[in-house]
Write an enzyme that holds these catalytic residues in place. Structure first.
Site, PDB file in Angstrom:
ATOM      1  N   SER A   1      12.831   5.420  -5.461  1.00 27.40           N
ATOM      2  CA  SER A   1      13.500   5.696  -6.689  1.00 27.40           C
ATOM      3  C   SER A   1      13.187   7.110  -7.273  1.00 27.40           C
ATOM      4  O   SER A   1      11.924   7.542  -7.117  1.00 27.40           O
ATOM      5  CB  SER A   1      13.461   4.513  -7.645  1.00 27.40           C
TER       6      SER A   1
ATOM      7  N   TYR B   1       7.169  -1.505 -12.189  1.00 29.73           N
ATOM      8  CA  TYR B   1       8.300  -1.049 -11.192  1.00 29.73           C
ATOM      9  C   TYR B   1       7.895  -0.001 -10.669  1.00 29.73           C
ATOM     10  O   TYR B   1       8.034   0.182  -9.385  1.00 29.73           O
ATOM     11  CB  TYR B   1       9.596  -1.614 -11.876  1.00 29.73           C
TER      12      TYR B   1
ATOM     13  N   LYS C   1       7.246   1.287  -6.491  1.00 32.11           N
ATOM     14  CA  LYS C   1       7.885   2.138  -5.637  1.00 32.11           C
ATOM     15  C   LYS C   1       6.881   3.386  -5.064  1.00 32.11           C
ATOM     16  O   LYS C   1       7.149   3.570  -4.116  1.00 32.11           O
ATOM     17  CB  LYS C   1       9.248   2.923  -6.475  1.00 32.11           C
TER      18      LYS C   1
HETATM   19  C1  WQD Z   1      20.931   6.099 -18.511  1.00 33.32           C
HETATM   20  C2  WQD Z   1      20.882   6.502 -19.712  1.00 33.32           C
HETATM   21  C3  WQD Z   1      19.621   5.638 -21.565  1.00 33.32           C
HETATM   22  C4  WQD Z   1      22.214   1.688 -21.486  1.00 33.32           C
HETATM   23  C5  WQD Z   1      16.960   3.259 -14.640  1.00 33.32           C
HETATM   24  C6  WQD Z   1      15.751   3.164 -14.057  1.00 33.32           C
HETATM   25  C7  WQD Z   1      14.977   3.987 -13.144  1.00 33.32           C
HETATM   26  C8  WQD Z   1      16.175   3.965 -12.105  1.00 33.32           C
HETATM   27  C9  WQD Z   1      17.563   4.425 -12.394  1.00 33.32           C
HETATM   28  C10 WQD Z   1      15.896   2.140 -10.276  1.00 33.32           C
HETATM   29  C11 WQD Z   1      19.465   6.611 -20.425  1.00 33.32           C
HETATM   30  C12 WQD Z   1      21.254   5.378 -21.761  1.00 33.32           C
HETATM   31  C13 WQD Z   1      21.550   3.066 -21.202  1.00 33.32           C
HETATM   32  C14 WQD Z   1      22.824   1.743 -22.685  1.00 33.32           C
HETATM   33  C15 WQD Z   1      22.145   4.074 -23.335  1.00 33.32           C
HETATM   34  N1  WQD Z   1      16.259   2.796 -11.196  1.00 33.32           N
HETATM   35  N2  WQD Z   1      21.616   4.102 -22.258  1.00 33.32           N
HETATM   36  N3  WQD Z   1      22.865   2.514 -23.686  1.00 33.32           N
HETATM   37  O1  WQD Z   1      17.030   4.637 -17.652  1.00 33.32           O
HETATM   38  O2  WQD Z   1      17.838   6.414 -16.350  1.00 33.32           O
HETATM   39  O3  WQD Z   1      16.969   4.587 -15.028  1.00 33.32           O
HETATM   40  O4  WQD Z   1      17.810   3.425 -13.499  1.00 33.32           O
HETATM   41  O5  WQD Z   1      15.018   2.772  -9.678  1.00 33.32           O
HETATM   42  O6  WQD Z   1      13.668   3.417 -12.613  1.00 33.32           O
HETATM   43  O7  WQD Z   1      14.792   3.286 -15.152  1.00 33.32           O
HETATM   44  O8  WQD Z   1      19.343   4.500 -16.371  1.00 33.32           O
HETATM   45  O9  WQD Z   1      21.446   3.241 -16.791  1.00 33.32           O
HETATM   46  O10 WQD Z   1      19.211   2.399 -17.861  1.00 33.32           O
HETATM   47  O11 WQD Z   1      20.032   4.644 -18.670  1.00 33.32           O
HETATM   48  O12 WQD Z   1      22.543   4.847 -24.110  1.00 33.32           O
HETATM   49  O13 WQD Z   1      22.974   0.567 -23.510  1.00 33.32           O
HETATM   50  O14 WQD Z   1      21.812   5.905 -20.622  1.00 33.32           O
HETATM   51  O15 WQD Z   1      19.127   5.792 -22.659  1.00 33.32           O
HETATM   52  O16 WQD Z   1      19.459   7.889 -21.293  1.00 33.32           O
HETATM   53  P1  WQD Z   1      17.818   4.936 -16.354  1.00 33.32           P
HETATM   54  P2  WQD Z   1      20.019   3.658 -17.407  1.00 33.32           P
END
Ligand code: WQD
Length: 341
Positions: free
Chosen positions: A128, A152, A156
């Site tokens: 990741s 987590y 990884k």
């Molecule tokens: C994306 C953006 C949120 C939900 C996660 C894991 C990471 C990797 C990828 C596996 C961010 C914003 C989200 C909401 C929002 N996974 N958001 N409202 O955080 O980039 O990463 O997935 O390995 O380890 O942490 O992905 O989809 O949660 O968020 O505004 O209700 O959307 O703040 O900027 P993220 P995400």
């Protein structure tokens, strides 16, 4: 002996796993799903079978059930293993680190023991972009510093290193760790996609569930970041492109000179949360109920991939647009609502 290329896909009933099963089969490989369905529905198998128009080979087993897995490995000549099965929720890992260590380390150890015992030559690991933590420079390439900001992420990072040290101790096995950016989207049929258990953590499932009426409103976590529109930037990659990267990785491993390598799998393009919301509204014509809220703890402002290594080494690049990903997710959300009735 059969010359069929059997590939064990742990977690093959999950979101990325199921799309990879389709991509493997469509590219001449013979996937064998190993999944204990703790975080996937069994009906994924039927949906895969209807899309492929053939039976899917699957075993309901956990990676740590080594005696059961031994039975599977001895039944087929296994060309490679793609190891998806793992826990993946950042927040949950902060609450239950030992559960994450037990599962994410234990499963990998079992799979490495098995590939050694059965002389399986190719291993593909789901890593990741979380291993880059909060990067100082973007885009990140594979030589960018690695860190972690959750148990987590720690699993990884350590898993990648475990694979490297294991490979040093054996001959003939080759491995690749794919560092996924943010997978989104669904199969073009709308019949396979991401179906989170409970309240979604990830952005696009939250958007589609809000649009369909399962959630009241989307909260955008902060608009005061140092980015052009103030919302966070991520590299959203269509899951079908990501699935094809696994096929490319297996093809690469067959002739690879290096015995271990890590490769970023993203699009190379950053998109903000606000842009995602706007694309969704434009693509679907649905007015999304959203508000701006506080920042979410642990979020980084911005990350996207340098994809040169994937392009050159794997001869792979993301082909599908973010809009295609969004409309396929919306199609899946509507399909699954009817399907679960
Ligand atoms: C994306 C953006 C949120 C939900 C996660 C894991 C990471 C990797 C990828 C596996 C961010 C914003 C989200 C909401 C929002 N996974 N958001 N409202 O955080 O980039 O990463 O997935 O390995 O380890 O942490 O992905 O989809 O949660 O968020 O505004 O209700 O959307 O703040 O900027 P993220 P995400």
């Amino acid at each position: 002996m059969s010359d069929k290329k059997y590939i064990i896909v742990t977690g093959g009933a999950g979101y990325i796993g199921s799309h990879t099963v389709l991509a493997l089969r469509n590219n001449g490989y013979h996937p064998i799903i190993v999944d204990d369905f703790r975080n996937a529905n069994k009906d994924v198998i039927e949906r895969l079978e209807s899309l492929l128009d053939e039976e899917v080979i699957y075993f309901s087993a956990a990676c740590q059930e080594e005696p059961r897995l031994r039975g599977i490995f001895s039944q087929f000549p296994i060309h490679g293993v793609i190891h998806f099965a793992a826990y993946k929720a950042v927040g949950e890992s902060v609450e239950k680190p030992l559960m994450y260590f037990d599962n994410n380390f234990g499963s990998l150890i079992s799979m490495l023991e098995l590939i050694k015992e059965f002389n399986v030559k190719h291993f593909v690991f789901s890593s990741s972009c979380t291993v880059y933590g909060d990067p100082k420079q973007i885009p990140v390439d594979e030589n960018s510093p690695v860190s972690y900001n959750s148990p987590y992420g720690f699993t990884k990072k350590v898993n990648e290193e475990m694979i490297e040290q294991f490979i040093e101790s054996v001959s003939e096995i080759k491995a690749i760790s794919l560092r996924y950016f943010n997978p989104i989207g669904a199969h073009e049929s709308g019949k396979i996609g991401e179906e989170p258990d409970g309240i979604p953590n990830n952005l696009l499932p939250f958007i589609t569930q809000t649009a369909i009426g399962k959630r009241e409103e989307l909260t955008i976590f902060g608009d005061d970041y140092d980015t052009p529109d103030g919302t966070c930037i991520r590299d959203y990659i269509h899951v079908a492109d990501l699935a094809e990267a696994h096929v490319a990785a297996l093809n690469y491993l067959a002739d690879a000179n290096d015995r271990t390598t890590v490769v970023n799998v993203g699009t190379g393009k950053g998109t903000s949360v606000m842009e995602m919301v706007n694309y969704f509204q434009e693509e679907t014509g649905v007015d999304l109920n959203y508000r701006i809220g506080n920042r979410r703890e642990g979020d980084i402002p911005s990350i996207y991939a340098n994809t040169s290594k994937a392009n050159n080494l794997l001869n792979w690049e993301a082909k599908r647009s973010i809009r295609e990903a969004i409309s396929s997710s919306w199609k899946f959300e509507q399909f699954i609502k009817e399907f679960r009735k």
